[in-house]
Design an enzyme around this catalytic site. Structure first.
Site, PDB file in Angstrom:
ATOM      1  N   ASN A  19       0.840  -1.197   0.000  1.00 51.69           N
ATOM      2  CA  ASN A  19       0.000   0.000   0.000  1.00 51.69           C
ATOM      3  C   ASN A  19       0.878   1.250   0.000  1.00 51.69           C
ATOM      4  O   ASN A  19       1.577   1.511   0.979  1.00 51.69           O
ATOM      5  CB  ASN A  19      -0.908   0.002   1.231  1.00 51.69           C
ATOM      6  CG  ASN A  19      -2.079   0.954   1.068  1.00 51.69           C
ATOM      7  OD1 ASN A  19      -2.560   1.169  -0.042  1.00 51.69           O
ATOM      8  ND2 ASN A  19      -2.540   1.531   2.159  1.00 51.69           N
ATOM      9  N   SER A  45      -3.387   7.085  -1.866  1.00 55.19           N
ATOM     10  CA  SER A  45      -4.562   6.846  -1.028  1.00 55.19           C
ATOM     11  C   SER A  45      -4.379   7.378   0.387  1.00 55.19           C
ATOM     12  O   SER A  45      -5.350   7.701   1.061  1.00 55.19           O
ATOM     13  CB  SER A  45      -4.869   5.343  -0.979  1.00 55.19           C
ATOM     14  OG  SER A  45      -3.743   4.616  -0.536  1.00 55.19           O
ATOM     15  N   GLU A  46      -3.121   7.457   0.851  1.00 58.33           N
ATOM     16  CA  GLU A  46      -2.857   8.019   2.171  1.00 58.33           C
ATOM     17  C   GLU A  46      -1.677   8.977   2.117  1.00 58.33           C
ATOM     18  O   GLU A  46      -0.682   8.708   1.430  1.00 58.33           O
ATOM     19  CB  GLU A  46      -2.538   6.933   3.220  1.00 58.33           C
ATOM     20  CG  GLU A  46      -3.725   6.123   3.681  1.00 58.33           C
ATOM     21  CD  GLU A  46      -3.974   4.910   2.822  1.00 58.33           C
ATOM     22  OE1 GLU A  46      -5.097   4.367   2.893  1.00 58.33           O
ATOM     23  OE2 GLU A  46      -3.072   4.503   2.084  1.00 58.33           O
ATOM     24  N   THR A  47      -1.799  10.074   2.834  1.00 61.66           N
ATOM     25  CA  THR A  47      -0.679  10.987   3.049  1.00 61.66           C
ATOM     26  C   THR A  47      -0.627  11.305   4.536  1.00 61.66           C
ATOM     27  O   THR A  47      -1.607  11.765   5.115  1.00 61.66           O
ATOM     28  CB  THR A  47      -0.836  12.292   2.252  1.00 61.66           C
ATOM     29  OG1 THR A  47      -0.914  11.986   0.862  1.00 61.66           O
ATOM     30  CG2 THR A  47       0.343  13.216   2.483  1.00 61.66           C
TER      31      THR A  47
END
Length: 255
Positions: A19, A45-47
């Site tokens: 991921n 999708s994530e920071t």
């Protein structure tokens, strides 16, 4: 201003799998709105944004006993290092039997005519868990092709915001041995398929622990990128979900 930034592939020991997430190390507070702008620029999708709580804190100092606390839309998330793994401290969510007729259209839109042996629902997370028959293997799960529009048309009530398709592991196949496999779809929140999903395993861990009678398990999420997760159900009713990480990019963001 220059911000140290990294792209990290989580739940894997190989680059370009697992991921992907962006991690920013902040020396100073950002102006209002800049967090979202940076996240949009990174297009992952994530920071995550990590800042010092005290001026004397050192980003470069390694301390395997330290815990990082992330503030997320789902609440606080604690992460700690153990050897070459990062452990996420997560809640454990139970699942309940679901009337198949109520979700039949959604299930068939996802897995077609495949034999389903169990359907569960997690009201805490609004996730539907669909367990395929033990007659199937990992390759069958990987072949499933899902259309986002078909899922959205099959479920409009808002009851389901994420759908997990899972399968009992195979300890005699050509791959590594895992207790269970899964894939995760969430077009209701703008994600057709998530590469590796920690939140889905808060549900999967509860379900498969009951099915297998185990507190420690190994899992594999069968997305295109793929991800390996180690799971430990704790006596306090929570679950540790851990995995390895690979840094694939590091540099500076100038704003």
């Amino acid at each position: 201003m220059q911000i140290s930034i990294f792209t990290v592939d989580a739940f894997t020991d190989q680059p370009f799998s697992g991921n992907p997430a962006a991690v920013c190390l902040l020396e100073d507070e950002l102006e209002e709105g800049w967090h979202q702008k940076i996240a949009t620029e990174m297009n992952l999708s994530e920071t995550a944004f990590i800042r010092k709580l005290h001026p004397t804190d050192d980003f470069t100092r390694k301390n395997v006993n330290s815990t990082l606390t992330f503030v997320t839309l789902s609440g606080e998330l604690n992460a700690r290092q153990a050897g070459d793994h990062i452990i996420l401290d997560l809640p454990l969510y139970p699942t309940y039997p679901q009337d198949f007729q109520e979700v039949e259209k959604l299930v068939k839109a996802t897995v077609g005519d495949m034999n389903v042996q169990d359907v569960r629902y997690s009201p805490d997370t609004k996730k539907l868990l669909v367990c395929l028959s033990d007659a199937y293997g990992r390759s069958d799960l990987e072949k499933i092709q899902v259309n986002a529009q078909e899922l959205l048309l099959a479920e409009k009530t808002g009851k389901v915001q994420g759908l997990i398709v899972t399968l009992k592991g195979d300890f005699h196949g050509k791959h590594e041995s895992y207790d269970f496999y899964s894939r995760y779809f969430a077009p209701w929140v703008g994600i057709l398929e998530d590469p590796v999903t920690g939140s889905a395993h808060t549900v999967l861990s509860s379900y498969w622990s009951q099915q297998l009678g185990k507190k420690e398990m190994c899992a594999f999420q069968c997305s295109t990128r793929g991800g390996k997760l180690k799971i430990l159900l704790r006596p306090d009713g929570r679950v540790d979900v851990s995995g390895q990480t690979v840094i694939v990019l590091k540099g500076f963001l100038t704003i």
